[in-house]
Design a protein around this motif. Structure first.
Motif: not given
Length: 534
Positions: A57-59, A427-428, A434-438, A444-445
């Motif tokens: 979470i949050a890097g 990969k996971r 990438a998906t946990t951030s709005n 990141t992408m």
């Protein structure tokens, strides 16, 4: 260092973790840029190095996330048991720990890692572990000049391969590792067609990928060393070939060449070290004689496969040559004496217990050994984006401000099962970040796309290898150190890599840059899982 990825089949030419390296996955792949008529419209480029990071979470990563969740739970329990004040104090302590983990510099080092490194250095300095004295007046056993540090317990022997060529075999009792060293004579890429360079790079990638299928191999390293030429070999060659009755003008011209040519010239050498584990498939320890016989039958194929990579005529390094190499590395002033002895036909017979320094002392940012000073850097970031095959040419080339320079690339081949597990986990984790951030960042992408592409390449049969780099610069006086540091900083920029001095571990990093096949990960006290979580 940090992990990268490479695909089998072509890859990069010789491009580490705490103490000296990043743990990078190298993707040995080539970009196919070819027209329909098989003529490329653009030079070939290389890239897609991956530096996987654990999910969090949050890097924060796995460890940071665990500390945050555990800290919140501990705060609730403390408030129920000790009241609001105790809960606030607990929460502040947890916040400080998280802040130390999240605050990172440009090299990816967190504040907690930097503090722990400084504490470890101060402890070693107070115990005087950074000071080494050997010889009759030293504290080493039998009054010998033993190699200090990680290679102190190494044992050297010599065997002959199936071609009858003698080769040195190093044995490390603490890790049960055996190392053989191969001497290469690369011609360089000057005046070579681009197509030929591409072929060399492709074969180098195949050679790296094939290491993952070699039985028992643990690691490999490539050391490119540049040093000033003493001119003694040239004088010996000219003297031996000059015939009686040579015209005076020809003799005068050759004499002038012998006297002036060595000025400013450099000697560049390349060595490949292969490290094997000393156990069989059942985990049973193998004797040194058994490993010597097995490697004697495998060395010819390993040396022949290197010929196609542009390494030239590869051959095993003998025990005497290895002793001279290490002796000169610790005492560069002895290079002239060794060359002079060889020119007179009296090669010095060195023993492995006599090649270490008489005195050495490690400092926070430099290393003093016998007649020279050295500073060692570790790579903390590989080139971002795509690069050409000549990206490391200036880094490995001789430099006027550096008396001796070693650029060592450390490789850890991975088998197919480990590669598949690693790329899928990466990969996971990249997808999770990438998906946990709005509003995910562009970087990141891009990391998520690169991780997915690496997984696809590995699924099609590509190989994966962890790699890192260590750079050591040596000068003869302390006054030359600032110029050398500035030169290495500039060379790192030309290679598009990020270099960081091995603070607090200069002596260990110096050994890692030598062609000795030392596997740093096997000597670190911090567990591998904790290092990756950090």
């Amino acid at each position: 260092m940090a992990p990268l990825a490479t695909r089998a089949g072509s890859g990069r030419r010789p491009g580490s973790r705490r103490n000296s390296t990043s743990n990078l996955h190298l993707d040995l792949r080539t970009d196919h840029v070819a027209a329909a008529d098989n003529v490329r419209s653009a030079p070939r480029t290389y890239g897609n190095w991956r530096q996987p990071a654990s999910a969090g979470i949050a890097g924060l990563g796995t460890l940071g996330t665990a500390i945050m969740m555990g800290g919140l739970l501990l705060t609730i329990v403390t408030m129920m048991a000790g009241g609001l004040l105790a809960a606030v104090i607990t929460l502040l302590l947890v916040a400080v720990a998280l802040l130390l983990l999240m605050t990172k510099d440009k090299h990816g080092q967190s504040a907690l890692q930097r503090i722990s490194t400084r504490i470890g250095w101060q402890r070693a300095k107070m115990a005087k572990h950074n000071i080494y004295r050997s010889g009759p007046l030293g504290r080493t056993a039998w009054g010998k000049f033993q190699i200090p540090g990680l290679a102190a317990a190494s044992q050297l022997s010599e065997y002959k391969d199936s071609y009858g060529r003698p080769f040195a075999l190093l044995f490390y009792p603490s890790t049960r590792h055996f190392t053989v060293i191969i001497n290469a004579e690369p011609d360089g890429a000057s005046l070579v067609d681009e197509e030929q360079v591409d072929v060399w790079v492709a074969h180098w990638g195949q050679w790296l990928a094939s290491l993952g299928h070699e039985p028992g191999i643990v690691a490999a390293s490539v050391t490119v060393e540049s040093a000033p030429d003493t001119g003694i070999r040239l004088r010996r060659e000219v003297g031996n070939n000059m015939m009686d009755g040579t015209p005076a003008i020809a003799r005068a011209m050759l004499t002038e060449v012998v006297q002036t040519y060595p000025e400013g010239s450099a000697l560049v050498s390349a060595r490949v070290a292969l490290t094997f584990k000393g156990t069989d498939r059942n985990g049973k320890r193998r004797k040194e004689e058994d490993m010597g016989r097995e490697l004697a039958s495998r060395l010819p194929a390993l040396t022949q496969s290197l010929n196609a990579t542009g390494a030239g005529a590869a051959r095993p390094v003998t025990a005497q040559e290895l002793c001279e190499t290490i002796r000169i590395a610790y005492d560069p002033a002895s290079a002239v004496l060794i060359d002079e002895a060889r020119s007179q036909g009296m090669a010095p017979e060195l023993q492995w217990t006599d090649v270490g320094p008489a005195a050495a002392q490690g400092f926070w940012d430099k290393y003093r050994h016998d007649s020279a000073w050295s500073v060692t850097w570790q790579m903390t970031q590989a080139p971002r984006g795509e690069v050409f095959s000549s990206v490391l040419s200036q880094l490995v080339a001789p430099h006027a401000d550096i008396d001796r320079k070693r650029v060592t690339l450390l490789y850890r081949p991975l088998d197919a099962a480990t590669s598949a597990r690693m790329v899928e986990a990466d990969k996971r984790n990249a997808s999770f970040r990438a998906t946990t951030s709005n509003r995910p960042t562009a970087r990141t992408m891009a990391e998520a796309r690169a991780a997915d592409r690496t997984a696809q390449e590995e699924a099609r049969g590509a190989g994966l290898v962890n790699f890192g780099m260590v750079v050591t610069g040596t000068v003869m006086t302390a006054e030359q150190i600032p110029d050398m540091v500035a030169a290495i900083d500039n060379l790192g920029a030309t290679a598009r890599i990020l270099l960081r001095p091995a603070y607090g571990s200069q002596d260990s990093a110096f050994v890692a840059a030598l062609p000795l096949g030392v596997v740093l990960q096997s000597h670190l006290a911090v567990p591998a899982g904790l290092r990756e979580a950090l």
